[in-house]
Design an enzyme around this catalytic site. Structure first.
Site, PDB file in Angstrom:
ATOM      1  N   ASP A  25      -0.849   5.233   3.774  1.00  0.00           N
ATOM      2  CA  ASP A  25      -1.000   4.407   3.335  1.00  0.00           C
ATOM      3  C   ASP A  25       0.924   3.399   2.719  1.00  0.00           C
ATOM      4  O   ASP A  25       1.704   4.589   2.812  1.00  0.00           O
ATOM      5  CB  ASP A  25      -1.002   4.206   1.293  1.00  0.00           C
ATOM      6  CG  ASP A  25      -1.484   2.985   1.407  1.00  0.00           C
ATOM      7  OD1 ASP A  25      -1.968   1.811   1.884  1.00  0.00           O
ATOM      8  OD2 ASP A  25      -1.793   2.863   0.288  1.00  0.00           O
ATOM      9  N   HIS A  56       3.869  -7.896  -1.804  1.00  0.00           N
ATOM     10  CA  HIS A  56       3.666  -7.691  -3.169  1.00  0.00           C
ATOM     11  C   HIS A  56       4.679  -6.405  -3.615  1.00  0.00           C
ATOM     12  O   HIS A  56       5.252  -6.363  -4.479  1.00  0.00           O
ATOM     13  CB  HIS A  56       2.626  -6.498  -1.944  1.00  0.00           C
ATOM     14  CG  HIS A  56       2.537  -5.299  -2.890  1.00  0.00           C
ATOM     15  ND1 HIS A  56       1.812  -5.476  -4.248  1.00  0.00           N
ATOM     16  CD2 HIS A  56       2.054  -3.728  -3.342  1.00  0.00           C
ATOM     17  CE1 HIS A  56       1.700  -3.974  -4.536  1.00  0.00           C
ATOM     18  NE2 HIS A  56       1.781  -2.476  -3.902  1.00  0.00           N
ATOM     19  N   ARG A 106      11.850  -3.195 -12.248  1.00  0.00           N
ATOM     20  CA  ARG A 106      12.927  -2.963 -12.027  1.00  0.00           C
ATOM     21  C   ARG A 106      14.264  -5.057 -12.139  1.00  0.00           C
ATOM     22  O   ARG A 106      14.580  -5.443 -11.003  1.00  0.00           O
ATOM     23  CB  ARG A 106      13.256  -3.007 -10.542  1.00  0.00           C
ATOM     24  CG  ARG A 106      13.210  -0.976 -10.095  1.00  0.00           C
ATOM     25  CD  ARG A 106      13.647  -0.806  -8.761  1.00  0.00           C
ATOM     26  NE  ARG A 106      13.405  -1.945  -7.819  1.00  0.00           N
ATOM     27  CZ  ARG A 106      12.782  -1.228  -7.126  1.00  0.00           C
ATOM     28  NH1 ARG A 106      10.737  -0.687  -7.348  1.00  0.00           N
ATOM     29  NH2 ARG A 106      12.007  -2.255  -5.773  1.00  0.00           N
ATOM     30  N   ASP A 145      -7.659   0.444  -1.789  1.00  0.00           N
ATOM     31  CA  ASP A 145      -6.785   0.964  -2.259  1.00  0.00           C
ATOM     32  C   ASP A 145      -6.832   1.266  -4.009  1.00  0.00           C
ATOM     33  O   ASP A 145      -6.126   0.803  -4.322  1.00  0.00           O
ATOM     34  CB  ASP A 145      -5.316   1.398  -1.577  1.00  0.00           C
ATOM     35  CG  ASP A 145      -4.382   2.432  -2.652  1.00  0.00           C
ATOM     36  OD1 ASP A 145      -5.492   2.932  -2.733  1.00  0.00           O
ATOM     37  OD2 ASP A 145      -3.380   1.943  -2.243  1.00  0.00           O
ATOM     38  N   GLN A 148      -0.658   6.037 -12.876  1.00  0.00           N
ATOM     39  CA  GLN A 148       0.161   5.611 -11.474  1.00  0.00           C
ATOM     40  C   GLN A 148       1.623   6.072 -12.083  1.00  0.00           C
ATOM     41  O   GLN A 148       2.482   6.422 -11.992  1.00  0.00           O
ATOM     42  CB  GLN A 148      -0.181   4.739 -10.656  1.00  0.00           C
ATOM     43  CG  GLN A 148       0.824   4.720 -10.027  1.00  0.00           C
ATOM     44  CD  GLN A 148       0.809   3.335  -8.394  1.00  0.00           C
ATOM     45  OE1 GLN A 148      -0.489   2.510  -8.609  1.00  0.00           O
ATOM     46  NE2 GLN A 148       1.409   3.446  -7.446  1.00  0.00           N
ATOM     47  N   TYR A 184       4.668   8.532 -10.929  1.00  0.00           N
ATOM     48  CA  TYR A 184       5.112   8.606  -9.921  1.00  0.00           C
ATOM     49  C   TYR A 184       6.321   9.259  -9.186  1.00  0.00           C
ATOM     50  O   TYR A 184       6.532   9.500  -8.544  1.00  0.00           O
ATOM     51  CB  TYR A 184       4.534   7.493  -9.244  1.00  0.00           C
ATOM     52  CG  TYR A 184       5.725   6.683  -9.472  1.00  0.00           C
ATOM     53  CD1 TYR A 184       6.706   6.173 -10.878  1.00  0.00           C
ATOM     54  CD2 TYR A 184       6.490   5.521  -8.221  1.00  0.00           C
ATOM     55  CE1 TYR A 184       6.912   5.074 -10.899  1.00  0.00           C
ATOM     56  CE2 TYR A 184       7.477   5.142  -9.012  1.00  0.00           C
ATOM     57  CZ  TYR A 184       8.138   4.445 -10.348  1.00  0.00           C
ATOM     58  OH  TYR A 184       8.606   3.839 -10.286  1.00  0.00           O
ATOM     59  N   LYS A 222      -4.134   6.884  -7.763  1.00  0.00           N
ATOM     60  CA  LYS A 222      -5.033   6.720  -6.346  1.00  0.00           C
ATOM     61  C   LYS A 222      -5.665   7.841  -5.898  1.00  0.00           C
ATOM     62  O   LYS A 222      -7.037   7.102  -5.312  1.00  0.00           O
ATOM     63  CB  LYS A 222      -4.348   6.390  -5.121  1.00  0.00           C
ATOM     64  CG  LYS A 222      -2.543   5.793  -5.459  1.00  0.00           C
ATOM     65  CD  LYS A 222      -2.606   4.659  -5.397  1.00  0.00           C
ATOM     66  CE  LYS A 222      -1.812   3.685  -5.067  1.00  0.00           C
ATOM     67  NZ  LYS A 222      -1.630   1.872  -5.121  1.00  0.00           N
TER      68      LYS A 222
END
Lengths: 394, 394
Positions: free
Chosen positions: A105, A112, A121, A211, A218, A222, A231
């Protein structure tokens, strides 16, 4: 578009979608229509497209030309065998189109990536320093890729509760991601990279790809190695694959790449595609709303660049591998490719009707991705990929 | 240990390693030694262990018991067929033992995770907040997993140059990672999780695993989605798989888990294994030095916990999948499982001899991982995984 279908007692085989009917290519082959092309009909009597794909582009083009000839006057061409070669789509059960070895992926949708950066952030540059230098990607789970229409079970998992302590339960932030999936059409040997200008030879075709993502799972898991359980409970692939050849009319120059990438990522020709994409959310109560409209031109990195990058260290790709683009969002709110962005991380509920709002997906919701190209009077359909959320079994 | 071997004109088949010889299980089967167990010898005439694995543990145990009986007096048992059933290892070519669907790499070596934290986030807690709550993992590339002995081409890639601008070239920080690989022995259906106390039923056996890593490429690419080209050029799996059953004598309680994990990760019985591990670096000039000695007890999360976590959201595992543990380092410098740690990110060169030092791997270097269990007078060999670095072809 090619896909794998079965019906009645007929085992899975290769079909060509033709309007609302499917042309049964095994039967067409057995009836001798490919005899002079020396195509063995057995290549169509398979539960996956891999053997057909392995014939290679020159033979795909011969087959396609023959099919176009036959379909241009189908009543005459198939006069006495019409009922044998055409199956109404409503009678067919669709299967995963390819036997997938590995799934990758990418993260090539720049808007995005910027939106995610702005959300998580807020006091930094939205894009991380590497973003414009290389197509960021990660390896995904191949075993849990399912064909369009398969229901999607809400995953259980671990995430942070209100008091910032980890808790276990069904995801409360189940999301989709609007993506395209490349189906690899040719193998490269381990250790051999693929030059960017040769890369499209390694693409059999395109699919729509969802997806599914559990944002709460997540977010907690992550760091530092990327997404895992957020995922890998499921990804959905459309049942039909559009050969890259069919998309030639939609080829365009992409977003200006600045800085100019390193030589191995510089493409001689335009390698982006002008493809319209649409997301429909349908609730169990029957509301059905287009929640996003966007375009594949919002991909910063082209398909060719993804393949050149993926293999530049020698990684081998195999026929049937899926390379997904990452979420394709436009630059405006109505064009975002995930609920994470559309609801701005749950802070701005989406109004589906006077009574109905959504931040993330609820049980019973169906999500449908559609796509098409339209240029010079030609429309090419990318089909659709859909899935309905079911409650986690207790 | 079971593996896949071929020799002379004999096609790949299942063998049992017995000292420096290999017992040809297809031939043993064809000679009728398994007839009363109703084991079809065809299951051994395969280029991968998957079909043998699919027989399931009860039948593996019957086969193993029969083999132990035969081997306890092999000259008598195989009196007239000795030359047919035994092949000297030196005549055999070894193959990848399993057909791998998906490969997952965990991060369960706590001292490794702490060392990486100390190196790259010197002013923060070495472990990220999620580390002691869940077994962190990412999906890796299955297509580029090769069998022990395959030479490893130094990958090209993109990394930051001295002026902090990205450059392209052969990796200058090529490293190994000492890991164990679980071979999955049973499928779970998509959507069905595996309880931690059932999880070992899903492990066929253990291998040694080297997750080659290009640290410079990895460092530049990995934010925010984890490792990609820094890892996917190759990983090496040992040719022999040790059934989990053989390791029962080495079962131990692991590192005290604090905080106590969520219920789905709580194991009723001791689920760690006391296995010695060793790393040998051999240079092209002939120096061969043990650069690390450690133990699988340094894994914070057990194999059972890895499987329970992997599937808790419904992800499906398949026979032949590889779940690697992540780098296994001890708590002291001589026990680190990577050159990143042994040379402390290249700042403390390792002295192999009076003249020879290493920070990362050089062309011509061979790296050998070995392992074994030893308890109550019983020694069980885990075999080895080796690879030699070759220069990138221009």
């Amino acid at each position: 578009m090619y896909g794998i279908f079965s019906y009645d007692i007929a085992s899975p085989r290769v079909g060509l979608k033709h309007g609302s009917r499917i042309l049964d290519l095994e039967v067409v082959g057995l009836l001798g229509y490919f005899n002079d092309l020396t195509i063995d009909p057995a290549v169509f009597a398979q539960p996956a497209l891999n053997e057909f794909i392995a014939l290679g582009k020159p033979r795909h083009r011969l087959i396609r030309q023959r099919l176009n000839e036959l379909l241009s006057d189908e009543n005459a061409a198939f006069k006495d065998v019409y009922e044998q070669v055409f199956i109404d789509e409503s009678r067919a059960k669709m299967h995963l189109p390819v036997r997938i070895g590995d799934y990758t992926d990418f993260y090539a949708g720049i808007h995005h990536a910027e939106n995610v950066g702005r959300m998580f952030r807020p006091n930094a540059e939205p894009l991380l320093p590497n973003y414009r230098h290389l197509p960021v990607a990660y390896h995904g789970r191949a075993s849990s890729i399912v064909v369009s229409g398969t229901s999607i079970q809400r995953p259980n998992g671990q995430y942070l509760g209100p008091d910032n302590q980890p808790v276990f339960g069904p995801s409360k932030a189940l999301d989709f991601e609007l993506e395209l999936g490349l189906i690899i059409g040719k193998n490269n040997a381990l250790g051999n990279s693929i030059a960017v200008d040769d890369a499209e030879d390694y693409i059999f075709g395109l699919t729509l790809f969802n997806d599914w993502s559990a944002r709460d799972i997540q977010r907690w898991e992550y760091q530092p190695l990327g997404p895992f359980l957020g995922k890998n409970f499921a990804s959905s692939l459309s049942a039909w694959v559009v050969p890259l050849d069919d998309l030639e009319s939609f080829r365009v120059t992409g977003i200006q790449q600045e800085p100019i990438p390193l030589p191995y990522l510089r493409c001689a020709k335009a390698s982006h595609f002008d493809l319209e994409l649409e997301v429909i959310l349908r609730t169990a109560a029957g509301d059905a709303v287009v929640i996003s409209r966007t375009n594949a031109r919002n991909l910063y990195w082209s398909f060719a660049q993804m393949i050149a990058h993926h293999t530049v260290g020698g990684c081998n790709l195999n026929i049937g591998d899926v390379l997904a683009t990452g979420t394709i969002s436009g630059s405006t709110p109505g064009s975002y490719g995930s609920l994470l962005e559309l609801s701005w991380n749950g802070t701005r509920p989406l109004h589906l009707s006077a009574q109905t709002t959504r931040t993330f997906l609820e049980d019973g919701d169906s999500l449908i991705l559609q796509g098409w190209g339209f240029a010079e009077g030609i429309r090419v359909d990318l089909g659709e990929v859909s899935g309905t959320i079911s409650q986690k079994q207790q």
